[in-house]
Design a protein around this motif. Structure first.
Motif, short mmCIF file in Angstrom:
data_model
loop_
_atom_site.label_atom_id
_atom_site.label_comp_id
_atom_site.label_asym_id
_atom_site.label_seq_id
_atom_site.Cartn_x
_atom_site.Cartn_y
_atom_site.Cartn_z
N GLU A 273 0.84 -1.21 0.00
CA GLU A 273 0.00 0.00 0.00
C GLU A 273 0.87 1.26 0.00
O GLU A 273 0.57 2.25 -0.67
CB GLU A 273 -0.93 0.02 1.22
CG GLU A 273 -2.10 -0.94 1.14
CD GLU A 273 -1.72 -2.38 1.49
OE1 GLU A 273 -0.54 -2.61 1.83
OE2 GLU A 273 -2.59 -3.27 1.42
N ILE A 356 -3.69 -1.51 -6.70
CA ILE A 356 -3.99 -0.51 -5.67
C ILE A 356 -3.93 0.89 -6.27
O ILE A 356 -4.77 1.75 -5.97
CB ILE A 356 -3.01 -0.64 -4.49
CG1 ILE A 356 -3.13 -2.02 -3.84
CG2 ILE A 356 -3.29 0.45 -3.45
CD1 ILE A 356 -2.07 -2.30 -2.79
N LYS A 358 -4.63 1.78 -9.26
CA LYS A 358 -5.84 1.98 -10.07
C LYS A 358 -7.02 2.43 -9.20
O LYS A 358 -7.87 3.21 -9.64
CB LYS A 358 -6.19 0.70 -10.83
CG LYS A 358 -5.26 0.41 -12.00
CD LYS A 358 -5.56 -0.94 -12.62
CE LYS A 358 -6.92 -0.99 -13.26
NZ LYS A 358 -7.15 -2.30 -13.96
N THR A 359 -7.10 1.95 -7.94
CA THR A 359 -8.19 2.37 -7.06
C THR A 359 -8.01 3.81 -6.58
O THR A 359 -8.99 4.46 -6.19
CB THR A 359 -8.29 1.45 -5.83
OG1 THR A 359 -7.12 1.61 -5.00
CG2 THR A 359 -8.41 -0.01 -6.24
N TRP A 415 -12.41 1.39 4.83
CA TRP A 415 -12.23 1.63 3.40
C TRP A 415 -10.77 1.47 2.98
O TRP A 415 -10.46 1.54 1.80
CB TRP A 415 -12.71 3.04 3.04
CG TRP A 415 -14.19 3.21 3.07
CD1 TRP A 415 -15.12 2.37 3.62
CD2 TRP A 415 -14.92 4.32 2.54
NE1 TRP A 415 -16.38 2.88 3.48
CE2 TRP A 415 -16.30 4.08 2.82
CE3 TRP A 415 -14.57 5.49 1.88
CZ2 TRP A 415 -17.29 4.98 2.44
CZ3 TRP A 415 -15.56 6.39 1.50
CH2 TRP A 415 -16.90 6.13 1.78
N ALA A 418 -8.14 3.75 0.14
CA ALA A 418 -9.06 4.65 -0.56
C ALA A 418 -9.72 5.61 0.42
O ALA A 418 -9.91 6.80 0.12
CB ALA A 418 -10.12 3.85 -1.32
#
Length: 448
Positions: A273, A356, A358-359, A415, A418
């Motif tokens: 992340e 990740i 892309k999100t 969440w 994001a």
């Protein structure tokens, strides 16, 4: 509608002429950051994650220091409107001293963070990579702060092409140094992430020397050199620079601190992340730099027209800046939308990290309008030396609203990354509303 936009044509041209060289110079720094991220990411994902943490922390303080150096812009603009070039040289001299004292404080705080890295909850396997890179990056802040004074000087007197060429030269050397030191080329040892830090350190020293050479050798700078030589360092100037600089520094620091705190929170989720966060932040920095260049041009012009007591032009320049920022937002969002599927793969071949990234890209697109508008408005107020207001607005927008919202969405509502990233659009929205109101009231009070 067309006639209204056409009426701003001269203001667009004025801002573009000033802003483009500033943007190009800053984009050179961003390209270097991209090169760092790509080169380090190709070397190892762990080093990319470590770079994410260090860069977000160090850059928060560099942005604070850069914000402090903006104290020179309104002073130069007002004196330039009255053709007081010798006085401007004196302000530059005192700015170097004020920047030096501020640097010592920033380094002291960063040293405290360095000594307590174990307590920040970052992945244990990254600490051996974080420590040496952090130390080299910390020391290089001194040279950033000193060349910032010269940079604000040349941009403030409407010579932004000088800072553009100095920054481009330094950043090109940094990319070359990265290649040699990260991968161990030309007989040098393979240093990985530490090599990137050393290369950046050397390039910052070179940029300071180039700015000094320009100031000493240009014949048209003779009046400024005279002021630099003959006007003494004094407490009154130091206090004036600090009274303008610290609110801007804290405003910039509060915004940058949001990115710093969110990076720490992302680190709690894991190395992958954190690596994705670094990639997305690097991408977002490109658009941020363009907005910042436009904002710098707005600040230079509003400071000049304040010195000339022309508040009608202050309003026109600010509105023109917002128009140009919106055009850039449309271009940035279109580009991101068209390339989002494979953008992360430019930086790493790790498919999980790319997923990740892309999100995060839709959230990045979401906050572009707010990011652009708040930078233009804050810089308009900075040019007017109305700096205390933007400091308090930033505190409310980022530390009272954005960061708690990011934590709440990321961890309480689960969440994840994001949710943490939703702190950015929420903070920018609040900032735009408050800064817009403040700018409107400032201009209105002087036009009545």
């Amino acid at each position: 509608m067309y006639n209204r936009v056409a009426g701003y044509k001269q203001y667009y041209k004025s801002l573009v002429m000033l802003g483009v060289p500033i943007i190009i110079g800053q984009l050179g720094a961003i390209i270097t950051g991209l090169a760092d991220t790509i080169m380090v990411g190709q070397h190892s994902t762990e080093e990319l994650a470590a770079a994410s943490f260090v860069n977000n922390v160090i850059n928060a303080f560099i942005i604070m220091g850069t914000g402090f150096s903006y104290n020179l812009t309104p002073l130069i603009g007002q004196n330039l409107a009255m053709n007081k070039k010798i006085v401007i040289g004196g302000w530059l001299k005192n700015s170097l001293v004020a920047n030096m004292t501020t640097t010592l404080l920033l380094i002291a705080v960063l040293l405290g963070i360095y000594l307590n890295l174990d307590s920040l909850g970052q992945p244990e396997e990254l600490l051996p990579l974080i420590r040496p890179y952090f130390a080299v990056s910390l020391v290089s802040i001194l040279f950033v702060m000193l060349y910032n004074s010269f940079r604000q000087f040349v941009e403030g007197i409407a010579n932004p092409s000088i800072s553009m060429w100095v920054l481009l030269t330094g950043n090109l050397l940094n990319i070359i140094g990265n290649y040699i030191l990260i991968y161990g080329k030309c007989g040098m040892p393979e240093l990985g992430l530490l090599g990137a830090g050393i290369s950046t350190f050397i390039s910052r020293i070179i940029m300071l020397l180039l700015f000094i050479a320009v100031f000493m050798l240009r014949t048209d700078y003779k009046p400024y050199r005279k002021g630099f030589t003959h006007i003494r360092i004094n407490k009154q100037s130091w206090r004036r620079l600090n009274s303008i600089g610290w609110p801007i520094s804290l405003q910039q620091g509060l915004e940058a601190g949001t990115f710093c705190v969110t990076a720490i929170m992302v680190g709690w989720l894991g190395s992958l992340e954190l690596a994705a966060h670094q990639i997305a932040i690097t991408i977002s920095t490109i658009s941020f730099t363009i907005y910042l260049g436009l904002g710098a041009a707005v600040a230079i012009r509003t400071s000049y027209y304040k010195g000339a007591n022309d508040w009608y032009m202050v309003r026109k320049i600010t509105i023109a800046g917002l128009h140009l920022g919106l055009i850039v937002v449309c271009i940035v969002c279109t580009t991101l939308f068209m390339t989002q599927s494979g953008l992360g793969l430019i930086f790493t071949d790790n498919l999980h990290v790319n997923a990740i990234v892309k999100t995060l890209l839709p959230i990045l697109m979401l906050y572009q309008i707010g990011d652009s508008a708040q930078i233009i408005l804050a810089n308009s107020l900075r040019g007017l030396a109305d700096v205390k207001a933007i400091m308090w607005i930033s505190f409310l927008a980022y530390f009272i609203i954005a960061i708690p919202a990011g934590y709440l969405l990321g961890f309480t509502f689960h969440w994840g990354i994001a949710g943490i990233w939703m702190a950015y659009p929420l903070g920018f929205l609040c900032s735009v509303c408050l800064l817009g109101y403040r700018a409107k009231m400032q201009v209105k009070s002087h036009l009545v």
